[in-house]
Structure formats: structure tokens, C-alpha cells
Design a protein around this motif. Sequence first.
Motif, PDB file in Angstrom:
ATOM      1  N   LEU A  40      -7.627  -0.184   8.820  1.00 30.43           N
ATOM      2  CA  LEU A  40      -6.602  -0.572   7.700  1.00 30.43           C
ATOM      3  C   LEU A  40      -6.131  -2.247   7.858  1.00 30.43           C
ATOM      4  CD1 LEU A  40      -4.078  -0.004   6.246  1.00 30.43           C
ATOM      5  CD2 LEU A  40      -2.489   0.155   8.158  1.00 30.43           C
ATOM      6  N   GLU A  41      -6.469  -2.895   8.878  1.00 35.93           N
ATOM      7  CA  GLU A  41      -6.135  -4.356   9.039  1.00 35.93           C
ATOM      8  C   GLU A  41      -7.239  -5.150   8.555  1.00 35.93           C
ATOM      9  OE1 GLU A  41      -3.047  -5.988  11.537  1.00 35.93           O
ATOM     10  OE2 GLU A  41      -3.452  -4.405  13.198  1.00 35.93           O
ATOM     11  N   THR A  42      -8.580  -4.883   8.595  1.00 34.33           N
ATOM     12  CA  THR A  42      -9.485  -5.584   8.024  1.00 34.33           C
ATOM     13  C   THR A  42      -9.433  -5.709   6.679  1.00 34.33           C
ATOM     14  OG1 THR A  42     -10.804  -3.526   8.131  1.00 34.33           O
ATOM     15  CG2 THR A  42     -11.148  -5.019   9.996  1.00 34.33           C
ATOM     16  N   GLN A  43      -8.791  -4.525   6.086  1.00 34.90           N
ATOM     17  CA  GLN A  43      -8.571  -4.369   4.583  1.00 34.90           C
ATOM     18  C   GLN A  43      -7.386  -5.143   4.145  1.00 34.90           C
ATOM     19  OE1 GLN A  43     -10.702  -3.040   2.281  1.00 34.90           O
ATOM     20  NE2 GLN A  43      -9.406  -4.218   1.042  1.00 34.90           N
ATOM     21  N   ASN A  44      -6.545  -5.237   4.964  1.00 37.02           N
ATOM     22  CA  ASN A  44      -5.281  -5.845   4.866  1.00 37.02           C
ATOM     23  C   ASN A  44      -5.494  -7.455   4.750  1.00 37.02           C
ATOM     24  OD1 ASN A  44      -3.594  -3.730   4.977  1.00 37.02           O
ATOM     25  ND2 ASN A  44      -2.582  -4.286   6.958  1.00 37.02           N
ATOM     26  N   ALA A  45      -6.327  -7.875   5.784  1.00 37.45           N
ATOM     27  CA  ALA A  45      -6.894  -9.254   5.755  1.00 37.45           C
ATOM     28  C   ALA A  45      -7.663  -9.653   4.482  1.00 37.45           C
ATOM     29  CB  ALA A  45      -7.936  -9.705   6.834  1.00 37.45           C
ATOM     30  N   ILE A  46      -8.441  -8.594   3.917  1.00 43.33           N
ATOM     31  CA  ILE A  46      -9.329  -8.822   2.674  1.00 43.33           C
ATOM     32  C   ILE A  46      -8.274  -9.149   1.513  1.00 43.33           C
ATOM     33  CG2 ILE A  46     -10.580  -7.878   0.955  1.00 43.33           C
ATOM     34  CD1 ILE A  46     -12.217  -6.463   3.377  1.00 43.33           C
ATOM     35  N   TRP A  47      -7.280  -8.222   1.395  1.00 44.36           N
ATOM     36  CA  TRP A  47      -6.292  -8.055   0.313  1.00 44.36           C
ATOM     37  C   TRP A  47      -5.545  -9.842   0.414  1.00 44.36           C
ATOM     38  CZ3 TRP A  47      -5.370  -2.286   0.329  1.00 44.36           C
ATOM     39  CH2 TRP A  47      -6.044  -1.615  -0.368  1.00 44.36           C
ATOM     40  N   ALA A  48      -4.905  -9.868   1.559  1.00 41.57           N
ATOM     41  CA  ALA A  48      -4.221 -11.057   1.732  1.00 41.57           C
ATOM     42  C   ALA A  48      -5.032 -12.169   1.374  1.00 41.57           C
ATOM     43  CB  ALA A  48      -3.714 -11.212   3.333  1.00 41.57           C
ATOM     44  N   CYS A  49      -6.210 -12.236   1.754  1.00 41.04           N
ATOM     45  CA  CYS A  49      -7.257 -13.387   1.257  1.00 41.04           C
ATOM     46  C   CYS A  49      -6.958 -13.592   0.028  1.00 41.04           C
ATOM     47  CB  CYS A  49      -8.543 -13.238   1.926  1.00 41.04           C
ATOM     48  SG  CYS A  49      -9.624 -14.652   1.705  1.00 41.04           S
ATOM     49  N   GLN A  50      -7.149 -12.486  -0.979  1.00 40.56           N
ATOM     50  CA  GLN A  50      -7.276 -12.445  -2.102  1.00 40.56           C
ATOM     51  C   GLN A  50      -6.141 -12.682  -3.167  1.00 40.56           C
ATOM     52  OE1 GLN A  50      -9.236  -8.407  -2.941  1.00 40.56           O
ATOM     53  NE2 GLN A  50     -11.420  -9.381  -2.567  1.00 40.56           N
ATOM     54  N   ARG A  51      -4.888 -12.129  -2.502  1.00 42.33           N
ATOM     55  CA  ARG A  51      -3.527 -12.043  -3.091  1.00 42.33           C
ATOM     56  C   ARG A  51      -2.642 -12.994  -2.743  1.00 42.33           C
ATOM     57  NH1 ARG A  51      -3.103  -5.559  -2.780  1.00 42.33           N
ATOM     58  NH2 ARG A  51      -4.703  -4.931  -4.168  1.00 42.33           N
ATOM     59  N   ALA A  52      -2.515 -13.486  -1.343  1.00 41.88           N
ATOM     60  CA  ALA A  52      -1.610 -14.315  -0.791  1.00 41.88           C
ATOM     61  C   ALA A  52      -1.425 -15.578  -1.326  1.00 41.88           C
ATOM     62  CB  ALA A  52      -1.644 -14.516   0.723  1.00 41.88           C
TER      63      ALA A  52
ATOM     64  N   GLU B 238       2.676  -7.953   4.544  1.00 44.90           N
ATOM     65  CA  GLU B 238       3.192  -8.387   3.520  1.00 44.90           C
ATOM     66  C   GLU B 238       2.530  -9.081   2.591  1.00 44.90           C
ATOM     67  OE1 GLU B 238       6.621 -10.137   5.295  1.00 44.90           O
ATOM     68  OE2 GLU B 238       7.602  -8.247   5.760  1.00 44.90           O
ATOM     69  N   ALA B 239       1.506  -9.915   2.739  1.00 41.81           N
ATOM     70  CA  ALA B 239       0.729 -10.560   2.165  1.00 41.81           C
ATOM     71  C   ALA B 239      -0.291  -9.780   0.981  1.00 41.81           C
ATOM     72  CB  ALA B 239       0.080 -11.844   2.635  1.00 41.81           C
ATOM     73  N   THR B 240      -0.511  -8.661   1.408  1.00 43.68           N
ATOM     74  CA  THR B 240      -1.228  -7.820   0.528  1.00 43.68           C
ATOM     75  C   THR B 240      -0.340  -7.435  -0.683  1.00 43.68           C
ATOM     76  OG1 THR B 240      -0.535  -5.730   1.422  1.00 43.68           O
ATOM     77  CG2 THR B 240      -2.267  -6.773   2.610  1.00 43.68           C
ATOM     78  N   GLY B 241       0.755  -7.388  -0.745  1.00 38.15           N
ATOM     79  CA  GLY B 241       1.855  -7.266  -1.774  1.00 38.15           C
ATOM     80  C   GLY B 241       1.818  -5.551  -1.948  1.00 38.15           C
ATOM     81  N   ASN B 242       1.405  -4.759  -1.179  1.00 42.52           N
ATOM     82  CA  ASN B 242       1.430  -3.212  -1.106  1.00 42.52           C
ATOM     83  C   ASN B 242       2.463  -2.859  -0.045  1.00 42.52           C
ATOM     84  OD1 ASN B 242       0.914  -0.568  -0.490  1.00 42.52           O
ATOM     85  ND2 ASN B 242      -1.032  -0.796  -1.604  1.00 42.52           N
ATOM     86  N   LYS B 243       3.728  -2.284  -0.625  1.00 40.30           N
ATOM     87  CA  LYS B 243       4.682  -1.905   0.180  1.00 40.30           C
ATOM     88  C   LYS B 243       4.367  -0.534   1.061  1.00 40.30           C
ATOM     89  CE  LYS B 243       8.011  -3.636  -3.479  1.00 40.30           C
ATOM     90  NZ  LYS B 243       9.299  -3.176  -4.288  1.00 40.30           N
ATOM     91  N   VAL B 244       3.483   0.108   0.496  1.00 43.99           N
ATOM     92  CA  VAL B 244       3.258   1.411   1.396  1.00 43.99           C
ATOM     93  C   VAL B 244       2.707   0.705   2.762  1.00 43.99           C
ATOM     94  CG1 VAL B 244       1.925   3.382   1.400  1.00 43.99           C
ATOM     95  CG2 VAL B 244       3.136   2.828  -0.476  1.00 43.99           C
ATOM     96  N   ILE B 245       1.547   0.070   2.628  1.00 41.92           N
ATOM     97  CA  ILE B 245       0.761  -0.537   3.764  1.00 41.92           C
ATOM     98  C   ILE B 245       1.991  -1.384   4.747  1.00 41.92           C
ATOM     99  CG2 ILE B 245      -0.761  -2.380   4.373  1.00 41.92           C
ATOM    100  CD1 ILE B 245      -2.336  -1.602   2.061  1.00 41.92           C
TER     101      ILE B 245
END
Length: 239
Positions: free
Chosen positions: A109-121, A163-170
Motif C-alpha cells: 500500500l505505502e509504496t503505491q502511496n509514495a508513487i501517487w503522492a509523487c505524481q499528485r502532491a 493524504e497527498a495521494t488525494g484518495n480518501k479511501v486510502i
Amino acid sequence: MFGPIKKDPTSVYERILKELTAAIMHGDLKPGDKLPAERSLSEMMGVSRTSLREALKMLAAAGMVEIKHGQGVFITEKESTASILKDFANQNVIDSHTLKDLFELRKLLETQNAIWACQRADNEEIKKLNLLVEKTLNALQDTKDDLVILAKQDSEFHTLLAEATGNKVIVRVMHDLLDLMNDSRCQALSIPGRPFRSLNEHKEIVEALKLRDVEGVKGKMLYHLKNVEAELLKEPVKE
């Protein structure tokens, strides 16, 4: 039911997740339904089997599907990840096997969080993470023995990243997961040198975020979680 994934700036992996999740949430896929075979589904969606496989692993980690080796992928009963974690929380003690399972979930979960945060934050979100690292450094210097404060700030770092992923479920899943692992977090931070090692690993994650280095931030997060797990379970770090 499924059509080719449209090509846009969003990652193919993320698009697969969105389409499958929507089909489950809208009732197009019901509990007990079996997904088409991997090859067929990848052809229907116009994606690689590798991307599809990674998306299915994430859905399995979230408790939305069950992967039965040799049988296929099935939609699970609608039990939320939060309720699954609550069942673990009702246990008096989390044993080493359960802890390994929880770290396996965190690494996924958190490696994907890091990827999405990198792309979206946005820059402000990355700035907040950077300021938190500095705040944690001050806490280490001023309250070296206050594990409660250190554990809270460690949890806040991982929550801000979610939170930086923008995904409330996560974000909700991460809150429940971090709450469940609070005791083990305090235990890890009581290991000599671990607070400073965690801080340095957090700093490296933030630096990769600043550079928008997707592969770098994924690797730094995985490295961090593997190190904490190994020290907590007193095992060598697995490559």
C-alpha cells in the motif's frame, strides 16, 4: 463489461484499479463473481498482464477481491478493510506472523502511496512533509525518551503521505492500519538508533518527492519499511 483502457496521463495501473473498483461498487460485479481469466481480462481492457496483476494485488490487499491460486480471482463479500483491521485490533497481542502480514500490506500500500503522492502532491503538501521531518528532528533532540510523541509524529508522516495521494479511501485505511500498529511502532522506536534511522529514511523519501522521482520514492519507501520490519522482528533485511 470491460473495454479498452483509455490512454491518458493517468497510469494504466491506476486506470485498471478505477475501472474494476467502479464495477464492484456499482454492483456490476457481485460477491462471489469470478473475474475473467487474466489473459482474457487483459485483452478486454487492452493492458499488459503485468499491470493487471499489480492492480489485482492492490484490490486483494484492500479486501475487495480474493486471489485463489489455480482457481482465479473472486469478488469478496462486502466487508470493509476497516472492519478486517478492527478484527485484528480486538486481539490482545499481535503475534509475529500477523505483524509480518501487516508489514506485507504496508509495503504494498505505502509504496503505491509514495508513487501517487509523487505524481499528485502539490508543493505545499511536500513542504508540510518536509517541515514535519524538521519538527521530528527537534523532538528527537529535546525529548529523546518520549516515545509517545515520536510515534505520533511517525504516524503523522505516513498519514500526510497518504493524504497527498488525494484518495480518501486510502487515507481511511491508513488511519486504521497505523492505529492498529501503534504499539509495534513504539516498540520499533525504542530500538537504539531506530528513531534517527527512521528520520533519515523519511528525509530521503521527501527528497525524492521534491525531485518528483517516482522510482526513487518507491524504492526509498520500500527500503524504510523493510528496515523497520527487520529490526522489529530481529531478522536480516530481505533484498
